[in-house]
Design a protein around this motif. Structure first.
Motif, PDB file in Angstrom:
ATOM      1  N   ALA A   1      -4.238   3.819   4.568  1.00 30.38           N
ATOM      2  CA  ALA A   1      -3.893   4.478   2.882  1.00 30.38           C
ATOM      3  C   ALA A   1      -2.594   4.653   2.901  1.00 30.38           C
ATOM      4  O   ALA A   1      -1.863   4.021   2.161  1.00 30.38           O
ATOM      5  CB  ALA A   1      -5.150   4.421   2.629  1.00 30.38           C
ATOM      6  N   GLN A   2      -2.070   5.337   3.824  1.00 31.77           N
ATOM      7  CA  GLN A   2      -0.093   4.832   3.996  1.00 31.77           C
ATOM      8  C   GLN A   2      -0.051   4.560   4.051  1.00 31.77           C
ATOM      9  O   GLN A   2       1.028   4.324   3.389  1.00 31.77           O
ATOM     10  CB  GLN A   2      -0.616   5.946   4.354  1.00 31.77           C
ATOM     11  CG  GLN A   2      -1.276   7.374   4.576  1.00 31.77           C
ATOM     12  CD  GLN A   2      -0.573   8.601   5.956  1.00 31.77           C
ATOM     13  OE1 GLN A   2       0.325   8.501   6.236  1.00 31.77           O
ATOM     14  NE2 GLN A   2      -1.514   9.982   5.203  1.00 31.77           N
ATOM     15  N   ALA A   3      -0.139   3.077   5.161  1.00 32.13           N
ATOM     16  CA  ALA A   3       0.492   2.538   5.733  1.00 32.13           C
ATOM     17  C   ALA A   3       1.152   1.055   4.375  1.00 32.13           C
ATOM     18  O   ALA A   3       1.396   0.685   4.108  1.00 32.13           O
ATOM     19  CB  ALA A   3      -0.193   1.198   6.345  1.00 32.13           C
TER      20      ALA A   3
ATOM     21  N   MET B   1       4.424   0.122   2.826  1.00 30.78           N
ATOM     22  CA  MET B   1       4.202  -0.624   2.199  1.00 30.78           C
ATOM     23  C   MET B   1       4.369  -1.625   0.923  1.00 30.78           C
ATOM     24  O   MET B   1       5.382  -1.723   0.447  1.00 30.78           O
ATOM     25  CB  MET B   1       3.258  -2.415   3.006  1.00 30.78           C
ATOM     26  CG  MET B   1       3.618  -3.896   2.815  1.00 30.78           C
ATOM     27  SD  MET B   1       2.217  -4.585   3.060  1.00 30.78           S
ATOM     28  CE  MET B   1       1.228  -4.328   1.171  1.00 30.78           C
ATOM     29  N   LYS B   2       3.862  -1.413  -0.085  1.00 33.64           N
ATOM     30  CA  LYS B   2       4.092  -1.651  -1.626  1.00 33.64           C
ATOM     31  C   LYS B   2       4.877  -0.897  -1.845  1.00 33.64           C
ATOM     32  O   LYS B   2       5.684  -1.794  -2.582  1.00 33.64           O
ATOM     33  CB  LYS B   2       3.051  -0.971  -1.949  1.00 33.64           C
ATOM     34  CG  LYS B   2       3.078  -1.272  -3.862  1.00 33.64           C
ATOM     35  CD  LYS B   2       1.667  -1.145  -4.365  1.00 33.64           C
ATOM     36  CE  LYS B   2       1.696  -1.251  -6.160  1.00 33.64           C
ATOM     37  NZ  LYS B   2       0.523  -0.760  -6.342  1.00 33.64           N
ATOM     38  N   ALA B   3       5.406  -0.092  -1.162  1.00 32.61           N
ATOM     39  CA  ALA B   3       7.156   1.161  -2.466  1.00 32.61           C
ATOM     40  C   ALA B   3       7.681   0.434  -1.256  1.00 32.61           C
ATOM     41  O   ALA B   3       9.005  -0.141  -2.423  1.00 32.61           O
ATOM     42  CB  ALA B   3       6.921   2.600  -1.829  1.00 32.61           C
ATOM     43  N   GLU B   4       8.159  -0.406  -0.397  1.00 30.02           N
ATOM     44  CA  GLU B   4       9.258  -0.900   0.055  1.00 30.02           C
ATOM     45  C   GLU B   4       9.041  -2.813  -0.662  1.00 30.02           C
ATOM     46  O   GLU B   4      10.517  -2.310  -1.097  1.00 30.02           O
ATOM     47  CB  GLU B   4       8.962  -0.514   1.162  1.00 30.02           C
ATOM     48  CG  GLU B   4       9.608   0.234   2.586  1.00 30.02           C
ATOM     49  CD  GLU B   4       9.447   0.684   3.570  1.00 30.02           C
ATOM     50  OE1 GLU B   4       9.101  -0.438   4.083  1.00 30.02           O
ATOM     51  OE2 GLU B   4       9.574   1.489   4.637  1.00 30.02           O
ATOM     52  N   LEU B   5       8.654  -3.205  -0.583  1.00 26.80           N
ATOM     53  CA  LEU B   5       8.303  -4.254  -1.075  1.00 26.80           C
ATOM     54  C   LEU B   5       8.566  -3.974  -2.413  1.00 26.80           C
ATOM     55  O   LEU B   5       9.510  -5.094  -2.934  1.00 26.80           O
ATOM     56  CB  LEU B   5       7.174  -5.276  -1.337  1.00 26.80           C
ATOM     57  CG  LEU B   5       7.025  -5.519   0.216  1.00 26.80           C
ATOM     58  CD1 LEU B   5       5.432  -6.171   0.128  1.00 26.80           C
ATOM     59  CD2 LEU B   5       7.783  -6.421   1.093  1.00 26.80           C
ATOM     60  N   ARG B   6       8.301  -3.253  -3.296  1.00 28.52           N
ATOM     61  CA  ARG B   6       8.679  -3.082  -4.936  1.00 28.52           C
ATOM     62  C   ARG B   6       9.533  -2.929  -5.289  1.00 28.52           C
ATOM     63  O   ARG B   6      10.704  -3.526  -6.196  1.00 28.52           O
ATOM     64  CB  ARG B   6       8.076  -2.608  -5.468  1.00 28.52           C
ATOM     65  CG  ARG B   6       6.348  -2.875  -5.532  1.00 28.52           C
ATOM     66  CD  ARG B   6       5.746  -1.987  -6.515  1.00 28.52           C
ATOM     67  NE  ARG B   6       5.817  -1.987  -7.988  1.00 28.52           N
ATOM     68  CZ  ARG B   6       5.254  -1.153  -8.819  1.00 28.52           C
ATOM     69  NH1 ARG B   6       4.437  -0.135  -8.425  1.00 28.52           N
ATOM     70  NH2 ARG B   6       5.662  -0.859  -9.525  1.00 28.52           N
TER      71      ARG B   6
END
Length: 254
Positions: A125-127, A131-136
């Motif tokens: 869940a943390q990964a 991942m979503k934060a860095e991509l967005r």
């Protein structure tokens, strides 16, 4: 023992089938929810699908009891429909013995779900959130077990939704990387114009001549990075393992 293994195997097949159907359904809903964020930054449809799959173990513990109950009902119903329960009773098996064996199947599923929820789900869940934060939002935005952080110019801003922790932590750095100011706020809210406001803001600023302290009951902040960070934290599900909850309880008690 042969009959016991047969009952357990039959019930586990039905339980796992129900569990797979429930997890597939929630994964579809999670994927459809992620589509609202597709197109922001480098967040694509495959990344949204991967994000939904990485959250599947987090829902395993939620649906395991329902899957065990429905799987036991359908499995025992199938055995009864095929007259296999009648044959077991004729062989000397009591209803209580059959029930104990059926409970063993549910226990196996419960243990598997607990281990997955304790050791697999929190990390995945943390990964997924990271991942979503860095991509967005790019590498300036990060997410982890300690909260959501962004680099806004010379400031590092962190938001933490855990109870008992300051809602916002701000570190201001100089060109050499030294801390020139440290601030915390007990709350943060989104304003109608898209900006944010800190509630109970307290700041300590460090200088060669000494330190200075200032505080505001409400302090507006028009930073787009902080506003995006707040939206990210509000849209992120929180999953905690039993070990994390026990550690948090000890911290609160201390």
């Amino acid at each position: 023992m042969i009959l016991a293994r047969y009952i357990i195997r039959t019930l586990l097949v039905h339980m796992l089938t129900v569990l797979a159907a429930l997890l597939a359904l929630i994964s579809v809903f999670n994927f459809l929810e992620q589509l609202d964020d597709v197109g922001v930054g480098s967040y694509t449809v495959p990344a949204a699908a991967l994000h939904a799959l990485m959250l599947v173990p987090s829902w395993l513990m939620e649906f395991a009891p329902v899957a065990a109950f429905l799987g036991a009902l359908t499995g025992l119903g199938r055995l009864h429909q095929d007259s296999e329960l009648t044959a077991m009773r004729a062989a000397g098996w009591s209803i209580r013995r059959i029930g104990v064996v059926a409970a063993c199947a549910g226990t196996l599923l419960a243990v598997t779900a607990t281990l997955a929820g304790e050791y697999v789900a929190p990390g995945l869940a943390q990964a997924a959130v990271r991942m979503k934060a860095e991509l967005r939002f790019g590498p300036r935005m990060s997410a982890g077990s300690s909260g959501w952080w962004t680099l806004d110019g010379a400031r590092m801003v962190g938001i933490d939704r855990r109870p008992g922790y300051p809602a916002v932590t701000i570190l201001e750095l100089d060109s050499g990387g030294d801390v020139t100011a440290f601030a915390q706020a007990r709350g943060i809210r989104q304003e109608a114009d898209g900006t944010v406001s800190y509630l109970g803001y307290q700041e300590t600023r460090f200088a060669a001549t000494g330190t200075s302290v200032r505080s505001f009951e409400v302090l507006p902040d028009k930073s787009l990075a902080v506003s995006s960070l707040l939206r990210l934290s509000q849209g992120t599900p929180q999953f905690s393992s039993l070990g994390q909850l026990i550690t948090r309880r000890r911290q609160l008690k201390y």
